[in-house]
Enzyme design. Structure first.
Site, PDB file in Angstrom:
ATOM      1  N   GLY A  86     -14.837 -13.742 -52.489  1.00  0.00           N
ATOM      2  CA  GLY A  86     -15.494 -14.490 -51.410  1.00  0.00           C
ATOM      3  C   GLY A  86     -14.439 -14.841 -50.367  1.00  0.00           C
ATOM      4  O   GLY A  86     -13.359 -14.237 -50.323  1.00  0.00           O
ATOM      5  N   ALA A 129     -12.413 -17.330 -50.134  1.00  0.00           N
ATOM      6  CA  ALA A 129     -11.152 -17.809 -50.685  1.00  0.00           C
ATOM      7  C   ALA A 129     -10.339 -16.660 -51.291  1.00  0.00           C
ATOM      8  O   ALA A 129      -9.156 -16.483 -50.978  1.00  0.00           O
ATOM      9  CB  ALA A 129     -11.429 -18.879 -51.742  1.00  0.00           C
ATOM     10  N   VAL A 163     -16.381 -11.391 -64.458  1.00  0.00           N
ATOM     11  CA  VAL A 163     -15.503 -12.213 -65.299  1.00  0.00           C
ATOM     12  C   VAL A 163     -16.374 -12.946 -66.311  1.00  0.00           C
ATOM     13  O   VAL A 163     -17.330 -13.635 -65.943  1.00  0.00           O
ATOM     14  CB  VAL A 163     -14.731 -13.246 -64.438  1.00  0.00           C
ATOM     15  CG1 VAL A 163     -13.912 -14.179 -65.313  1.00  0.00           C
ATOM     16  CG2 VAL A 163     -13.876 -12.536 -63.403  1.00  0.00           C
ATOM     17  N   GLU A 176     -30.458 -24.895 -42.318  1.00  0.00           N
ATOM     18  CA  GLU A 176     -30.301 -23.577 -41.679  1.00  0.00           C
ATOM     19  C   GLU A 176     -31.359 -22.599 -42.213  1.00  0.00           C
ATOM     20  O   GLU A 176     -31.908 -21.795 -41.470  1.00  0.00           O
ATOM     21  CB  GLU A 176     -28.893 -23.028 -41.921  1.00  0.00           C
ATOM     22  CG  GLU A 176     -27.821 -23.798 -41.148  1.00  0.00           C
ATOM     23  CD  GLU A 176     -26.482 -23.070 -41.100  1.00  0.00           C
ATOM     24  OE1 GLU A 176     -26.045 -22.569 -42.146  1.00  0.00           O
ATOM     25  OE2 GLU A 176     -25.881 -23.004 -40.013  1.00  0.00           O
ATOM     26  N   ASP A 204     -15.057 -23.020 -53.439  1.00  0.00           N
ATOM     27  CA  ASP A 204     -16.095 -23.910 -53.974  1.00  0.00           C
ATOM     28  C   ASP A 204     -15.898 -24.304 -55.433  1.00  0.00           C
ATOM     29  O   ASP A 204     -16.522 -25.251 -55.902  1.00  0.00           O
ATOM     30  CB  ASP A 204     -17.477 -23.245 -53.836  1.00  0.00           C
ATOM     31  CG  ASP A 204     -17.973 -23.261 -52.402  1.00  0.00           C
ATOM     32  OD1 ASP A 204     -17.267 -23.786 -51.528  1.00  0.00           O
ATOM     33  OD2 ASP A 204     -19.079 -22.731 -52.163  1.00  0.00           O
ATOM     34  N   ALA A 253     -16.754 -22.933 -46.235  1.00  0.00           N
ATOM     35  CA  ALA A 253     -15.970 -21.735 -45.993  1.00  0.00           C
ATOM     36  C   ALA A 253     -14.677 -22.119 -45.250  1.00  0.00           C
ATOM     37  O   ALA A 253     -13.613 -21.551 -45.483  1.00  0.00           O
ATOM     38  CB  ALA A 253     -16.777 -20.756 -45.165  1.00  0.00           C
ATOM     39  N   LYS A 282     -20.554 -21.301 -32.943  1.00  0.00           N
ATOM     40  CA  LYS A 282     -20.799 -20.713 -34.260  1.00  0.00           C
ATOM     41  C   LYS A 282     -20.400 -19.230 -34.242  1.00  0.00           C
ATOM     42  O   LYS A 282     -19.783 -18.721 -35.168  1.00  0.00           O
ATOM     43  CB  LYS A 282     -22.289 -20.862 -34.592  1.00  0.00           C
ATOM     44  CG  LYS A 282     -22.668 -20.403 -35.969  1.00  0.00           C
ATOM     45  CD  LYS A 282     -22.417 -21.461 -36.993  1.00  0.00           C
ATOM     46  CE  LYS A 282     -22.985 -21.096 -38.336  1.00  0.00           C
ATOM     47  NZ  LYS A 282     -22.789 -22.136 -39.315  1.00  0.00           N
TER      48      LYS A 282
END
Ligand code: FAD
Length: 407
Positions: free
Chosen positions: A12, A14, A81, A170, A300, A317, A378
């Site tokens: 993701g 990260a 995983v 959203e 997260d 994010a 944005k």
């Protein structure tokens, strides 16, 4: 001479940016880098609500992992995983052999948090991955098709979105924008479709100040969304939902429920392997896990305390992206035997929530923004991210794609 092995779990925001930076910082002969992810694509989680509502084609937000990593430098393993064995320093995968590590980065993202509400996991839909977003899109379409087939003029076709945080707001805005097209397609009167947002707090978008939250609420009401504030979802069942407020219980059925009310870190690691607090693993100042000098937790899955408030930063994010840079710098320092590690010092630029394709609201560098300016901000945030991930090449290819693909 042992060459250290760095294993990054999750691609993701990260994980993939940690790898992108590590491949620049470390030479081939200094360390082996392995990235593991369930799928061979990276997706922009911050757009998943649009895929779920059916207002954005998934090709616009997926990027093949191998197209943004240096495959000469980084080994990519597409696998799930299953377990991290921290004492043995190895990771068990669903299909492959056990992977041992010298340094581990845990970046496996989030799962929905249910707060013990009965039936949420079994009977509501959650936006937690690309697959789940596709499932929501097709469920919405089949609800319209079934409703049209029943031809009952007195019934309502009801969608309930639980939670008025970023994701819930959203998502319901995108759904509201899609409803007229769906009504046309299935020949349903728009008045028969109900979109209801349910929120336990007295207002929406708790991270924004009242004026912005009120603006957002009015904008959504003009799109046909109604709100049940200070109301909690008591239970979800196969037919519908039971709400609870000061006025008592209310039953809404039939209804399709989409739950966005909270998240926790991925339970493959949170609590099962590393002790979590409120569902996320506390990260130390240098982003390592307490007592594990070679294990980092970011995105997260992690919780990082904001010194100003004493509370963890919300999982965003924005934080995941910033953490990836500190994490990669610190791993490179450890590999090279550097004496000190960087402390993670987030610099929050602000955040913007879209309210469909025509409106948005947010705070950028401390300034309140609404409408077209917020939408522009944005867009800039997204473009900056794409540039960070894949440079001008990725940015240009995505801009071309967004011109050519209509949902
Ligand atoms: P993720 O991006 O979720 O990545 C986790 C990765 O791990 C995924 O690739 C997943 O496939 C992989 N994975 C999971 N389990 C396994 C496993 N067992 N084995 C292998 N791989 C696995 N934040 C903002 O800052 N601004 C916004 O406007 C914003 N809008 C949002 C809108 C929506 C609809 C949502 C859902 C979130 C939004 N967020 C926003 C929050 C933001 O998307 C997250 O904070 C961010 O995605 C966290 O990044 P991550 O790398 O930790 O996790």
């Amino acid at each position: 001479n042992h060459k250290p092995r760095i294993v990054v779990l999750g691609s993701g925001y990260a994980g993939i940016l940690t790898v992108a930076r590590l491949q620049k910082l470390l030479r081939q002969d200094e360390a082996d880098i392995i990235l593991v992810n369930k799928h061979d694509y990276h997706y922009l989680t911050t757009w998943l609500h649009e895929v779920a509502a059916g207002t954005c084609d998934e090709s616009r937000i997926t990027i093949p992992v191998r197209s943004v990593i240096d495959t000469e430098r980084v080994q990519f393993i597409k696998d799930t995983v299953m377990e991290v064995q921290k004492e043995e320093q190895r990771v068990l995968l669903c299909h492959g052999e056990a992977l041992t590590y010298d340094y581990l980065v845990v970046a496996l993202g989030y799962e929905p948090a249910t707060f013990g509400i009965p039936g949420i996991l079994e009977h509501s839909l959650t936006i937690r991955s690309m697959n789940s977003a596709r499932e929501i899109r097709s469920k919405i379409e089949s609800r319209f098709a079934d409703f049209a087939a029943r031809k009952n003029n007195h019934e309502k076709l009801t969608f309930i979105v639980g939670g008025a945080g970023f994701t819930g707001i959203e998502f319901i805005a995108e759904l509201a924008e899609r409803v007229p097209a769906l009504c046309d397609e299935y020949r349903i009167d728009r008045k028969q479709v109900q979109l209801i947002n349910v929120e336990g707090a007295p207002g929406i978008l708790a991270n924004f100040d009242c004026s912005l939250a009120e603006y957002a609420q009015k904008s959504l009401e003009s799109l046909g969304v109604s709100f049940r504030l200070s109301t909690r979802i008591k239970a979800v069942d196969p037919e519908g939902v039971t709400l609870l407020s000061q006025e008592g219980e209310e039953r809404i059925a039939p209804a399709t429920v989409i739950w966005t009310g909270g998240i926790q870190g991925n339970t493959v690691v949170c609590d099962r392997v590393f002790e979590a607090s409120h569902g996320r693993i506390p990260a130390e100042a240098d982003l390592r896990i307490k007592d594990y000098d070679n294990v980092f937790v970011i995105g997260d899955c992690s919780s990082f305390i904001d010194k100003r408030t004493g509370r963890p930063y919300p999982p965003t994010a924005q934080i995941a992206i910033m953490q990836s840079q500190t994490c990669a710098n610190n791993i490179a320092a450890l590999v090279r035997g550097g004496p000190t590690l960087e402390t993670f010092e987030p610099f929050m630029k602000g955040s913007v929530a879209t309210l469909g394709k025509e409106d948005a609201v947010g705070v950028v560098f401390g300034m309140k923004v609404k409408g077209k300016l917020a939408l522009l901000m944005k867009k800039l945030i997204d473009l900056r991210y794409l540039y960070m991930l894949g440079g001008a090449k990725l940015l240009l290819s995505r801009l071309r794609l967004s011109d050519s693909v209509e949902p």
